[in-house]
Design a protein around this motif. Structure first.
Motif: not given
Lengths: 120, 455
Positions: A105-113, A115-117, B93-99
């Motif tokens: 979950t943490a990794l997916d969130a990091l990748i999403a961040r 990507d957004a950047r 929450f969004a930063r930690a969970v990606g959603s």
């Protein structure tokens, strides 16, 4: 000497004789349920031994009836020595799975961040 | 000097002056003076925020060091602050969970359930089913609580720990402070704060308790949703129930509170004596009585641990209390890491025997009175306790308080008796121990027989 399990030996004896003595049953009840015992008297020692022997006897009976440790857990609600190890192992696997899911979950969130950047 | 250190000094000085005024320049009675200073110390810690509240909570178990007025105030420390805007919580929450919460949860309640200085709690429902580390699957639509670290909390408390370390290093070693290892206190504070800042640590403790109590149908532990949990967010099962402040409602609904009190006390003994891991913060807000007659444990931020040797020593110590053997109690207290000055062993044993006779009489024991009296005695005889032992005493006294609220006539010592007996017998009834001790036991028995059979 250390290999002899005295409680197991007493439990075997109790199982073979299927003790039905009312006094012993009362001692087991007191030893199993703190609310019934705990006077702080020497009798507590007997109650404690009785409860230990009773638990071991039930465990032994279930093992003999079911033929293996896992089935004995189902029969008595108490884990046999072998199944305790398996349960511990199952829990550790569950714990590791939880950690991996959290890391994912943490990794997916990091990748999403990231990507957004990049998109921004 | 950092600006935070200067802030801390300003707050401390302001409350010190307030205490001087409240005690009319020290002209009131000693008790009122001590109380005035203790009240202002609590207010200062609360004003300084979570790190200092935690520091006070760590100090609150050291009844061997601080007097009753100070302890009373430290126990009342509140970590309750105004909530932060939900929008900021959703961002964390969004930063930690990606959603955002709405992406993975239904009905995220924007009104917080609780707000403390480190985290804020909201309620929601699961969009899909999740498998916990232990126990049955949490179904879709299950109610959950979402605990989120407040934005900026981590940076604030870390700066505070540094400032606290600096200030405590400068404090003069006089009075009660001379008996505390202040460096160790700051280390404990730092470890404790770091643990609270990592939501995964609490989740892991909850899992471990769920596993430890897997065979106990009378105990409920919330299941953790790991795929939605990270360092800053913890999502776990929401448990329905009555807090201890609403016991009348529970009784009216048919909950057997006496059975729950006895079961809860036995469960605590099991945590301490068998598992070696116990919930060290069982105050009112961390327990629920559930409609299906069970006790639910919440908030696993403070957990005490005991290794096999310590468990054995605690078992012997409890046995000494149950069977009212003061000399053995002092001996096992020392084995638990307390340092008793050699010249104090005999007078401490005598005082302890008197205390036990007064507070632990069969069928009518009062663990709170005993605990308070014991800590007063330890202070009087200049016995220094390890923080682990002090935490255990505090936890035991808290559990008795909670159990008495459920069932006022509960006798904790009576509850402990069969438990410690069983634990000690399991240790004693191994063949090699019996082999070692049997000759002495037979000799003692023969001596009794000969003496009783004599003229």
């Amino acid at each position: 000497m250390a290999d002899i399990d005295l409680i197991r030996a007493l439990a075997s004896w109790a199982l073979v004789h299927e003790m039905a003595d009312e006094g012993w049953k009362a001692a087991v009840d007191r030893g199993m349920d703190p609310a019934l015992s705990g006077s702080g008297e020497p009798r507590d020692v007997v109650d404690g031994i009785s409860a230990l022997v009773y638990r071991e006897k039930e465990r032994l009976k279930a093992e003999l009836t079911a033929g293996d440790g896992l089935a004995s857990t189902a029969a008595t609600g108490q884990a046999a020595p072998g199944s305790e190890v398996l349960e511990e192992l199952r829990f550790e696997v569950g714990e590791v799975r939880g950690r991996l899911e959290s890391i994912e979950t943490a990794l997916d969130a990091l990748i999403a961040r990231l990507d957004a950047r990049d998109a921004g | 000097m950092s600006s935070r250190t200067a802030d801390i000094r300003r707050v401390a000085l302001r409350h010190l002056l307030a205490a001087v005024v409240a005690s009319r320049l020290g002209t009131v009675s000693a008790t009122r003076r001590k109380r005035a200073f203790a009240v202002e110390m609590r207010r200062a810690l609360e004003e300084l925020g979570p790190t200092f509240v935690k520091l006070g909570q760590i100090a609150s178990v050291r009844a061997d060091v601080f007097g009753p007025e100070t302890l009373e105030q430290l126990e009342r420390l509140q970590d309750s602050v105004p909530s932060v805007p939900t929008r900021l919580i959703e961002e964390v929450f969004a930063r930690a969970v990606g959603s955002p919460p709405g992406g993975v949860l239904d009905d995220f309640d924007r009104r917080p359930l609780a707000a403390a200085s480190i985290a804020q709690v909201h309620r929601a429902r699961l969009k899909r089913a999740y498998r916990p580390a232990w126990g049955a699957e949490l179904p879709a639509e299950a109610d959950v609580v979402v605990k989120v670290v407040r934005p900026g909390a981590r940076e604030t408390v870390r700066a505070d720990v540094t400032a606290a370390r600096d200030l405590l290093r400068r404090l003069p070693r006089v009075g009660p402070l001379a008996r505390i290892d202040l460096a160790a206190v700051v280390d404990e504070l730092e470890a404790s704060i770091e643990r609270e800042l990592d939501m995964r640590a609490e989740g892991r403790s909850a899992d471990r308790f769920a596993f430890d109590f897997r065979e106990d149908p009378g105990v409920r532990i919330p299941r953790v949703v790991w795929p939605l949990t990270s360092r800053d967010v913890l999502v776990m099962e929401y448990l329905e129930g009555w807090p201890l402040s609403q016991l009348e409602d529970a009784r009216a609904a048919g909950v057997d509170t006496r059975r729950l009190a006895e079961h809860g006390a036995a469960a605590f003994m099991r945590q301490v004596l068998v598992v070696g891991r116990y919930h060290a913060d069982l105050h009112h807000a961390n327990l629920l009585v559930t409609p299906d007659d069970r006790i639910a444990y919440l908030d696993f931020g403070m957990v005490g641990t005991l290794d096999a040797e310590e468990r054995c020593a605690v078992g012997h110590l409890l046995a000494a209390l149950v069977y009212r053997d003061a000399a053995a109690a002092v001996r096992w207290t020392e084995r638990l890491g307390a340092r008793v000055p050699p010249e104090s062993v005999i007078p401490l044993s005598a005082d302890l025997a008197a205390l036990m006779a007064r507070t632990l009489s069969a069928g009518d024991s009062d663990v709170r009175d005993f605990g308070t009296g014991l800590l007063t005695l330890l202070r009087k005889h200049r016995v220094s306790l390890g923080s682990g032992y002090a935490l255990l005493i505090k936890a035991l006294v808290t559990v008795e308080g909670v159990s008495r609220q459920l069932y006022p006539d509960i006798d904790m010592m009576a509850m402990a008796a069969p438990f410690v007996t069983t634990v000690l017998l399991e240790e004693l009834l191994t063949a090699d121990v019996l082999y070692q001790r049997a000759p002495a036991a037979v000799r003692a028995a023969l001596r009794v027989l000969v003496e009783e059979g004599g003229p």
